[in-house]
Motif scaffolding. Structure first.
Motif, PDB file in Angstrom:
ATOM      1  N   LEU A  10      -7.478   1.970  19.607  1.00 30.28           N
ATOM      2  CA  LEU A  10      -6.458   2.111  18.475  1.00 30.28           C
ATOM      3  C   LEU A  10      -5.066   1.457  19.038  1.00 30.28           C
ATOM      4  CD1 LEU A  10      -5.537   3.356  15.918  1.00 30.28           C
ATOM      5  CD2 LEU A  10      -5.176   5.335  16.896  1.00 30.28           C
ATOM      6  N   ASP A  11      -4.811   1.830  20.318  1.00 29.10           N
ATOM      7  CA  ASP A  11      -3.154   1.382  20.765  1.00 29.10           C
ATOM      8  C   ASP A  11      -2.966   0.033  20.494  1.00 29.10           C
ATOM      9  OD1 ASP A  11      -2.608   3.804  21.295  1.00 29.10           O
ATOM     10  OD2 ASP A  11      -2.897   3.596  23.405  1.00 29.10           O
ATOM     11  N   GLU A  12      -4.105  -0.992  21.034  1.00 27.19           N
ATOM     12  CA  GLU A  12      -3.698  -2.470  20.692  1.00 27.19           C
ATOM     13  C   GLU A  12      -3.920  -2.834  19.153  1.00 27.19           C
ATOM     14  OE1 GLU A  12      -7.786  -1.982  22.604  1.00 27.19           O
ATOM     15  OE2 GLU A  12      -5.787  -1.057  23.107  1.00 27.19           O
ATOM     16  N   ARG A  14      -3.291  -0.804  16.261  1.00 33.07           N
ATOM     17  CA  ARG A  14      -2.788   0.075  15.281  1.00 33.07           C
ATOM     18  C   ARG A  14      -2.138  -0.386  14.058  1.00 33.07           C
ATOM     19  NH1 ARG A  14      -1.435   5.292  16.160  1.00 33.07           N
ATOM     20  NH2 ARG A  14      -1.621   5.036  18.648  1.00 33.07           N
ATOM     21  N   ALA A  15      -1.595  -1.816  14.391  1.00 32.37           N
ATOM     22  CA  ALA A  15      -0.882  -2.288  12.859  1.00 32.37           C
ATOM     23  C   ALA A  15      -2.094  -2.818  12.082  1.00 32.37           C
ATOM     24  CB  ALA A  15      -0.222  -3.537  13.422  1.00 32.37           C
ATOM     25  N   LEU A  16      -2.972  -3.166  12.844  1.00 35.05           N
ATOM     26  CA  LEU A  16      -4.344  -3.906  11.867  1.00 35.05           C
ATOM     27  C   LEU A  16      -5.073  -2.651  11.136  1.00 35.05           C
ATOM     28  CD1 LEU A  16      -6.357  -5.994  11.079  1.00 35.05           C
ATOM     29  CD2 LEU A  16      -7.343  -5.559  13.213  1.00 35.05           C
ATOM     30  N   VAL A  17      -5.261  -1.504  11.782  1.00 36.83           N
ATOM     31  CA  VAL A  17      -5.812  -0.415  11.414  1.00 36.83           C
ATOM     32  C   VAL A  17      -4.859   0.206   9.961  1.00 36.83           C
ATOM     33  CG1 VAL A  17      -6.194   2.195  11.482  1.00 36.83           C
ATOM     34  CG2 VAL A  17      -7.071   0.207  13.351  1.00 36.83           C
ATOM     35  N   ALA A  18      -3.581   0.283  10.504  1.00 39.84           N
ATOM     36  CA  ALA A  18      -2.575   0.597   9.341  1.00 39.84           C
ATOM     37  C   ALA A  18      -2.590  -0.316   8.081  1.00 39.84           C
ATOM     38  CB  ALA A  18      -1.249   0.845   9.828  1.00 39.84           C
ATOM     39  N   ALA A  19      -2.854  -1.455   8.327  1.00 36.38           N
ATOM     40  CA  ALA A  19      -2.784  -2.564   7.139  1.00 36.38           C
ATOM     41  C   ALA A  19      -4.143  -2.212   6.362  1.00 36.38           C
ATOM     42  CB  ALA A  19      -2.855  -3.967   7.672  1.00 36.38           C
ATOM     43  N   GLU A  20      -5.150  -2.151   7.149  1.00 33.12           N
ATOM     44  CA  GLU A  20      -6.544  -1.764   6.566  1.00 33.12           C
ATOM     45  C   GLU A  20      -6.462  -0.446   5.508  1.00 33.12           C
ATOM     46  OE1 GLU A  20     -10.742  -2.145   5.702  1.00 33.12           O
ATOM     47  OE2 GLU A  20      -9.211  -3.714   6.406  1.00 33.12           O
ATOM     48  N   ALA A  21      -5.866   0.629   5.975  1.00 32.58           N
ATOM     49  CA  ALA A  21      -5.632   1.647   5.364  1.00 32.58           C
ATOM     50  C   ALA A  21      -4.950   1.561   3.933  1.00 32.58           C
ATOM     51  CB  ALA A  21      -4.919   2.735   6.153  1.00 32.58           C
ATOM     52  N   GLU A  22      -4.125   0.467   4.292  1.00 28.98           N
ATOM     53  CA  GLU A  22      -2.842   0.204   3.014  1.00 28.98           C
ATOM     54  C   GLU A  22      -3.783  -0.422   2.074  1.00 28.98           C
ATOM     55  OE1 GLU A  22       1.197  -1.971   2.056  1.00 28.98           O
ATOM     56  OE2 GLU A  22       0.628  -1.577   3.913  1.00 28.98           O
ATOM     57  N   TRP A  23      -4.559  -1.462   2.600  1.00 28.90           N
ATOM     58  CA  TRP A  23      -5.338  -2.206   1.583  1.00 28.90           C
ATOM     59  C   TRP A  23      -6.315  -1.503   0.929  1.00 28.90           C
ATOM     60  CZ3 TRP A  23     -10.608  -3.739   1.487  1.00 28.90           C
ATOM     61  CH2 TRP A  23     -10.992  -4.702   0.420  1.00 28.90           C
TER      62      TRP A  23
END
Length: 72
Positions: A10-12, A14-23
């Motif tokens: 998750l740490d490295e 985090r931005a990708l996972v947040a973008a996926e959740a938003e998408w």
């Protein structure tokens, strides 16, 4: 691979996972499901049943990700 806030990846990412959740939140259909991006070329009656099952399964998976990692 990242299915919890305890994931070692998750740490490295985090931005990708947040973008996926938003998408995912932005692509949810009015009925609460998501479009299934595949279909069967044959057996249309069986596909209709399977598509409903897949929509439910994917909705649960996507909502769990949104809840864990979304900004809302």
């Amino acid at each position: 691979f990242i299915d919890s806030t305890q994931s070692s990846f998750l740490d490295e990412n985090r931005a990708l996972v947040a973008a996926e959740a938003e998408w995912l939140a932005n692509t949810q259909l009015p009925d609460g499901s998501w479009r299934i991006p595949w279909c069967w070329g044959a057996y249309p009656e069986a596909w209709a049943v399977s598509e409903t099952w897949w929509k439910g399964s994917i909705a649960v998976q996507n909502m769990r990700l949104i809840k864990r990692f979304g900004s809302n």
